[in-house]
Design a protein around this motif. Sequence first.
Motif, short mmCIF file in Angstrom:
data_model
loop_
_atom_site.label_atom_id
_atom_site.label_comp_id
_atom_site.label_asym_id
_atom_site.label_seq_id
_atom_site.Cartn_x
_atom_site.Cartn_y
_atom_site.Cartn_z
N LEU A 157 0.83 -1.21 0.00
CA LEU A 157 0.00 0.00 0.00
C LEU A 157 0.87 1.26 0.00
CD1 LEU A 157 -2.74 -1.12 2.54
CD2 LEU A 157 -3.01 -0.80 0.06
N LEU A 158 1.97 1.22 0.73
CA LEU A 158 2.89 2.36 0.77
C LEU A 158 3.43 2.66 -0.62
CD1 LEU A 158 4.47 4.42 2.53
CD2 LEU A 158 6.23 2.65 2.80
N LYS A 159 3.76 1.62 -1.38
CA LYS A 159 4.25 1.80 -2.74
C LYS A 159 3.22 2.51 -3.62
CE LYS A 159 6.44 -1.56 -4.85
NZ LYS A 159 7.66 -0.94 -5.31
N GLN A 160 1.97 2.42 -3.22
CA GLN A 160 0.89 3.08 -3.94
C GLN A 160 0.58 4.46 -3.35
OE1 GLN A 160 -2.30 0.22 -3.65
NE2 GLN A 160 -1.10 -1.37 -4.67
N SER A 161 1.53 4.95 -2.52
CA SER A 161 1.44 6.27 -1.87
C SER A 161 0.27 6.36 -0.89
CB SER A 161 1.38 7.39 -2.91
OG SER A 161 2.53 7.39 -3.70
N ASP A 162 -0.07 5.26 -0.28
CA ASP A 162 -1.15 5.24 0.70
C ASP A 162 -0.64 5.82 2.03
OD1 ASP A 162 -2.77 4.24 2.94
OD2 ASP A 162 -3.82 3.05 1.42
N LYS A 163 -1.18 6.97 2.38
CA LYS A 163 -0.73 7.66 3.60
C LYS A 163 -1.13 6.92 4.87
CE LYS A 163 -0.43 12.07 1.34
NZ LYS A 163 -1.02 13.34 1.04
N ASP A 164 -2.23 6.21 4.83
CA ASP A 164 -2.65 5.44 6.00
C ASP A 164 -1.68 4.29 6.28
OD1 ASP A 164 -4.88 7.05 6.44
OD2 ASP A 164 -6.18 5.81 5.16
N ALA A 165 -1.17 3.67 5.21
CA ALA A 165 -0.18 2.60 5.38
C ALA A 165 1.10 3.18 5.97
CB ALA A 165 0.11 1.92 4.04
N PHE A 166 1.49 4.35 5.48
CA PHE A 166 2.69 5.01 6.02
C PHE A 166 2.49 5.31 7.51
CE2 PHE A 166 4.92 8.92 7.16
CZ PHE A 166 6.23 8.55 6.88
N THR A 167 1.34 5.84 7.85
CA THR A 167 1.03 6.16 9.25
C THR A 167 1.06 4.90 10.11
OG1 THR A 167 -0.31 8.05 8.56
CG2 THR A 167 -0.69 7.20 10.78
N ALA A 168 0.53 3.81 9.59
CA ALA A 168 0.52 2.55 10.34
C ALA A 168 1.95 2.05 10.59
CB ALA A 168 -0.28 1.49 9.59
N LEU A 169 2.80 2.13 9.57
CA LEU A 169 4.20 1.73 9.74
C LEU A 169 4.91 2.65 10.72
CD1 LEU A 169 5.06 0.83 6.03
CD2 LEU A 169 5.05 -0.75 7.98
N TYR A 170 4.64 3.93 10.63
CA TYR A 170 5.24 4.89 11.55
C TYR A 170 4.85 4.56 13.00
CZ TYR A 170 6.44 9.21 13.93
OH TYR A 170 6.96 10.12 14.81
N LYS A 171 3.55 4.39 13.23
CA LYS A 171 3.08 4.11 14.59
C LYS A 171 3.64 2.79 15.12
CE LYS A 171 -1.21 6.74 14.46
NZ LYS A 171 -2.67 6.70 14.44
N LYS A 172 3.81 1.83 14.23
CA LYS A 172 4.30 0.52 14.63
C LYS A 172 5.79 0.54 14.99
CE LYS A 172 4.26 -4.28 13.01
NZ LYS A 172 3.84 -5.17 11.92
N TYR A 173 6.59 1.38 14.30
CA TYR A 173 8.04 1.29 14.42
C TYR A 173 8.75 2.54 14.95
CZ TYR A 173 7.81 -3.12 11.94
OH TYR A 173 7.53 -4.41 11.59
N TRP A 174 8.08 3.65 15.15
CA TRP A 174 8.80 4.86 15.53
C TRP A 174 9.56 4.69 16.85
CZ3 TRP A 174 8.57 7.85 19.86
CH2 TRP A 174 7.48 7.66 20.71
N ARG A 175 8.95 3.99 17.80
CA ARG A 175 9.60 3.83 19.11
C ARG A 175 10.88 3.00 19.00
NH1 ARG A 175 8.55 5.35 23.85
NH2 ARG A 175 6.35 5.76 23.54
N GLN A 176 10.88 1.96 18.16
CA GLN A 176 12.08 1.15 17.99
C GLN A 176 13.21 1.99 17.38
OE1 GLN A 176 11.13 -2.43 15.83
NE2 GLN A 176 9.59 -3.05 17.33
#
Length: 180
Positions: free
Chosen positions: A9-28
């Motif tokens: 989804l990110l490859k398709q410029s989906d901002k929600d997918a980007f947000t989900a990845l950010y929320k999942k990994y920002w702390r790590q």
Amino acid sequence: MEDNELILLLKQSDKDAFTALYKKYWRQVYNFSRLYLTGKDAAEEVVQEVFIKIWESRDFMRQEDNFKGLLFIITRNLIFNQHRKSLNEDFYKMTVISAMESSYDIEEEIEAKNLSDYIDLLINELPPRRREIFNLSRKENKSYKEIAELLHISEKTVENQISEALKYLRKNISMLALFL
């Protein structure tokens, strides 16, 4: 949703997918950055830059890529790049590069440069007198006796300081290896 689905989804410029990845990994990413950066602000800046790079490189990502591995590589490189500006070329860069096999690829060359920069950073973290003794020994190739005479200290002190510096470097380099 799984990482590979989010990457698609990110490859398709989906901002929600980007947000989900950010929320999942920002702390790590933040916690890893804090291992090597002293300031909270610097670590937060690295987190922002990592995810900006993720967004900018989304077209080149493959669905089967290890996203956590990609995050680590980008984070590590950004941390090293921050320090690279202030570090000088020295004996260790030449040692690391010359120790590499003659048939190496670009990625290995970059990793060697990053390791060399990391070693420079570690040397800069040594107490001033220990750093001075270590640099006289390793960069200027002075003997323990020459260093002792130059600094008006005993050869045993020189030996102890070099030993402590090497212990510190080995410990921190082996800690880095745990993250690779």
